[in-house]
Enzyme design. Structure first.
Site, mmCIF file in Angstrom:
data_model
loop_
_atom_site.group_PDB
_atom_site.id
_atom_site.type_symbol
_atom_site.label_atom_id
_atom_site.label_comp_id
_atom_site.label_asym_id
_atom_site.label_seq_id
_atom_site.Cartn_x
_atom_site.Cartn_y
_atom_site.Cartn_z
ATOM 1 N N LYS A 10 15.842 12.483 67.208
ATOM 2 C CA LYS A 10 14.573 11.921 67.668
ATOM 3 C C LYS A 10 13.435 12.770 67.107
ATOM 4 C CE LYS A 10 12.583 10.524 72.119
ATOM 5 N NZ LYS A 10 12.719 10.777 73.562
ATOM 6 N N HIS A 61 4.637 15.349 84.751
ATOM 7 C CA HIS A 61 5.778 16.282 84.808
ATOM 8 C C HIS A 61 5.418 17.505 85.654
ATOM 9 C CE1 HIS A 61 6.549 14.612 80.533
ATOM 10 N NE2 HIS A 61 7.381 13.994 81.343
ATOM 11 N N SER A 115 4.402 10.922 77.960
ATOM 12 C CA SER A 115 4.196 11.786 76.795
ATOM 13 C C SER A 115 3.771 10.966 75.578
ATOM 14 C CB SER A 115 5.481 12.553 76.471
ATOM 15 O OG SER A 115 5.758 13.496 77.481
ATOM 16 N N ARG A 166 7.824 6.551 88.704
ATOM 17 C CA ARG A 166 6.462 6.047 88.607
ATOM 18 C C ARG A 166 6.404 4.635 89.150
ATOM 19 N NH1 ARG A 166 5.555 7.254 82.364
ATOM 20 N NH2 ARG A 166 7.769 6.748 82.413
#
Lengths: 162, 162, 162, 162, 162, 162
Positions: C42, C18, C130, C91
Site C-alpha cells: 500500500k 485517532h 486520513s 464513526r
C-alpha cells in the site's frame, strides 16, 4: 417438485406493493396462500372478513392464489400446513433489519425444509405502506395507482360511512 | 487501575444475548454491575424483584458481577456511583443508530472520566430480544438455548399461572 | 486486573479522530499500544518510521501509551503479545458494517480471553479520515484542528519537499 | 411448474456461505446452476478451470446442481438459458444496498418472467467472504469450518506451491 | 425568482437542531415559514399556542421567518399556500429511511413545482430530538446549549408548575 | 435574493438521474452551473471536452443552466465563484453515508454563506450510475430511458469506434 408458498400480512388494506409481490410469487410457485394475520389487539380499518373479501376480489384473476387467515405463531401455521417457502417483500427504504431478525428467528422455528425468500419491491412502490395509504386517503390525498382499484373503492365507501 | 463497569437494561427477561455480554464484560472489568431500569410506566412480564432475582440466579457463578436497580437519569446513577464504563451490546441487525445517539447525549451528561464502550453481540444471538422471546414463548414456540435455563423455567411458571 | 489494549491502523497520518480514541483508551486501560500496520503493497505518504515518530511525538504526554508496528495476521500479533482488548473507533457516518464483519472473524481467531471493544468517535471528528486529510491538505484546504499540530507541521514539510 | 435457478459468483474460492445458499436453493428449485463469472481483468487465486472443478467436487452430493461459467451480460446469459430465478445471498452485515441496485437494474434487463430472489445468509456465515478467506489463510490464520473441506485442501496446496 | 420555503414539525419544543436548520434556510430562501403541525391526538408538553409563541420568541431576530400552524394533509397546505420548497433536516444518525419514504410520497402529492430539499444537521446537534430533550430535562439532566435559551426558560417554568 | 447553485460530477456520461436533479435545480435556483470535475488520474470513457459538449447538448433547453469544469479543491472553486448552494442528489439505495461525510468536511471549508442542499433522486432512477450505464451498454444491454437520448447516441458512436 411442487412448491407451496405463503405470503402474510395484516393487509389493512392490500396495497399495490403487496399486489406486486403476490403477482410475482404466483409465477414462481405452484400455489400461493395469502395469510391474513388475526390480531384482535390491533385496531384495524377493515374487519378480518372485509380484508379477506377485498383481497379475494383484487386477486380473483390468479388461479393459483388463495386467501386464508391464521392466528398464533407463524411457525406453527407454516409447519402444520407444510408450506415450503415464506415470501417477504423488501423495500429499499425500509424493512431490512427487521426482516433479517425475523428470518433468523424463524429459521429456528420453521421445519428445516422451509425457507424464507425475499423479493425486492418494485422501486415505484417502495415508499408505500398500508398505514400511509390510510392516512393520506383519510386526509383527502390521492392514492390512485398505489392500491388496487377495487380496494380504493372500498376505502372510499368506508370513509363515506364514518 | 480498577475499572467499575455498568450494564443496564429492562431484562424482562434476561436473554442469552445479555448473558453473553455480561460474561465477556466480567473478564474485562474488575467489577460489573447489572443495573435494572425501574420504569413504572412500562408494563413488564416480571416484577422488578423477580427480574433482579432471576438475574442473580442466572449469574450466580460470576464473582465480580452484582445486580442493582436504579430510576431517573442514567447519568446521575453513573456519576454518583463512580462507574468508569457503561457497557452496551451492539447487534449487527439493529441498534446502531439509536446507540450512537444515546452515547453522544451521554457523553455530555457523564463525568468526563466515564466512557461508553460497545461489545459486538455474538452473531448467534444477534436476532434475539426480550420482547421477541416473550412473544414466541407465549405462543408456544421454543426459545430453548436463547435464554438461560433458569430464566426459561421462570417463564414457563409465569405462563402456567396465567 | 491489568488490561493491555491495542489500537491499530495505518495512521498515514494520525488524525484527531485517532488521537481522541487513544486519549480515551489511555484512561480506560493500564497500557495502550498503538500498533502501526506494515503493508508494503500500500503506497503511503509517510514511511513506517516517519509514522511511528509522528505518533510518538503527538502522544508524548501519555505515560501508558507506546507505539509499535506489526505485519501479518492481526490475531497472531494480538495472541502472542497477550493483549486483552483490541480497541476500535466507530464513526457515526461509516464503518459499522465493516467493523462488525472484522470483529466476528477475529472472535474466531483471537484467544478466547481477547475482546474487541468499540468507542464511539466524537461527533466533531466523525467525518474525518486520513485519506480525506491528505487529499484536502494537498489541494491547499485547511485541516487545522482535524490533525494534531505536530502532524500538520510534518504534512506541511512533506508537501513543501515535493 | 419446473423452476431453473441460477446462482452466480466468482467463487475464488467457494465458501461455506456460498455452499449454504446453494444447499438451500437445491431444496427449493428443480435445478440449480452455479454460474462462475469469467472476468479476465480480475486477478484470481484459482483459474476458472480450478474453480469449476473445486465447486463440482464440493457439490458432488447434490443431484440437481450443475456448474457452468459465463461471460458478458448476466441478463443475456439468464434470458438465453431461460432461467426462472436468480438466487442471491444477503448477509446481515453487508450487501443490501448493492444488491437492491443490481436487482432493480436487472429487473429491466431480464425477461419479464425472471425473478431475483434473496435468501438470508446463515448468521454463522454472515461475516465471511472469499477475499477475507484468502487473506486470513495466506497469513496462516485458521479458516477451518468456513470453507468446505475439499476447498481448504486446495487452498493449502496452492499456498504450498507459491 | 422568489422562493417561499416551509419547515414543519411538532416543535414540542424547538431544539437547537431545528434552530440551526431554520437559520440556514433563512439565508437560502426569501421567506421561511415555520409550520407547526396540529395533531390533537398526540399528547404534547406545550400547547399549540405556547409552541408558536416560543418559536416566535426564539426566532425574533430573523426578518424573513414567520410562524404558522396547519392541520390535515401537508400537501394541501403546501399546494394552497404556493410554497416552492419544503425544507427537511437530515441527522447523520437517524431519519434517512423515513425521510426518503415521505419525500417520495409527497412528490406525488405536491404540485409539480414543489421540491423537498434536505439540509444536513450540524454534527454537534445530530443526536438531539425534542423527545430526548424533554426526557433528559424532566429527569434533571442539563440540556444547556441544546435548546435556545428562551426555550429552556419556558421548559424550566413548565417543570416547576407540575 | 439571487441564488447561484453548483452541481458537480464526473458525468462520464450524464445519466437521467443527473438530468433529473439538474432539471429540478433549474426550477429552484436562479442559475445552475454544472461543474465537471477534472481528474487526469481517473480513466474516463469520454474526454473532458466531449463530456462538456454532451452535457450542453442534453441541457440546451434550460436557459439558466451553464456548463463549466474545475480542478483542485471544490471549496476553492465554490468560494471564489461565490456559489450560494452546492446541490447533491441522494439515491435511496446508496450515497448517504459518503454524502454526509463530505457535507460535514465542506461545511468547514466553504464560506459560511454556502450550503450543501440535497434533493432525493427520483425512485425510478435510484439504481443507476454512470459506471453501471457504461458496463451494461458495453456488454450490449439496453440502457434506453436511463440516459438522455443524445447521450446514448454518443455512447453508441464511441462503442462503434473501438
Amino acid at each position: 417438485m411442487k412448491i407451496k408458498a405463503l405470503y402474510t400480512g395484516s393487509f389493512d388494506p392490500l396495497t399495490n406493493g403487496h399486489f406486486n409481490i403476490i403477482e410475482r410469487a404466483a409465477k414462481l410457485y405452484d400455489e400461493v396462500t395469502v395469510g391474513v394475520i388475526v390480531n384482535p389487539s390491533k385496531k384495524s380499518m377493515f374487519t378480518l372478513e372485509e380484508r379477506e373479501d377485498m383481497i379475494k376480489e383484487a386477486l380473483k384473476d390468479f388461479d393459483n392464489v388463495k386467501v386464508e387467515h391464521f392466528s398464533g405463531l407463524l411457525a406453527d401455521y407454516v409447519n402444520s400446513n407444510k408450506f415450503n417457502v415464506v415470501v417477504r417483500g423488501l423495500r429499499a427504504t425500509m424493512d431490512f433489519e427487521y426482516e433479517i431478525q425475523m428470518a433468523q428467528m424463524n429459521a429456528r422455528l420453521f421445519d428445516s425444509s422451509v425457507e424464507t425468500v425475499f423479493l425486492m419491491t418494485d422501486p415505484g412502490y417502495s415508499f408505500i405502506s398500508s398505514s400511509m395509504m390510510k392516512e393520506v386517503h383519510s386526509l383527502g390525498g390521492s392514492i390512485d395507482g398505489l392500491v388496487p382499484e377495487s380496494i380504493l373503492k372500498r376505502m372510499n365507501e368506508k370513509l363515506a360511512c364514518k
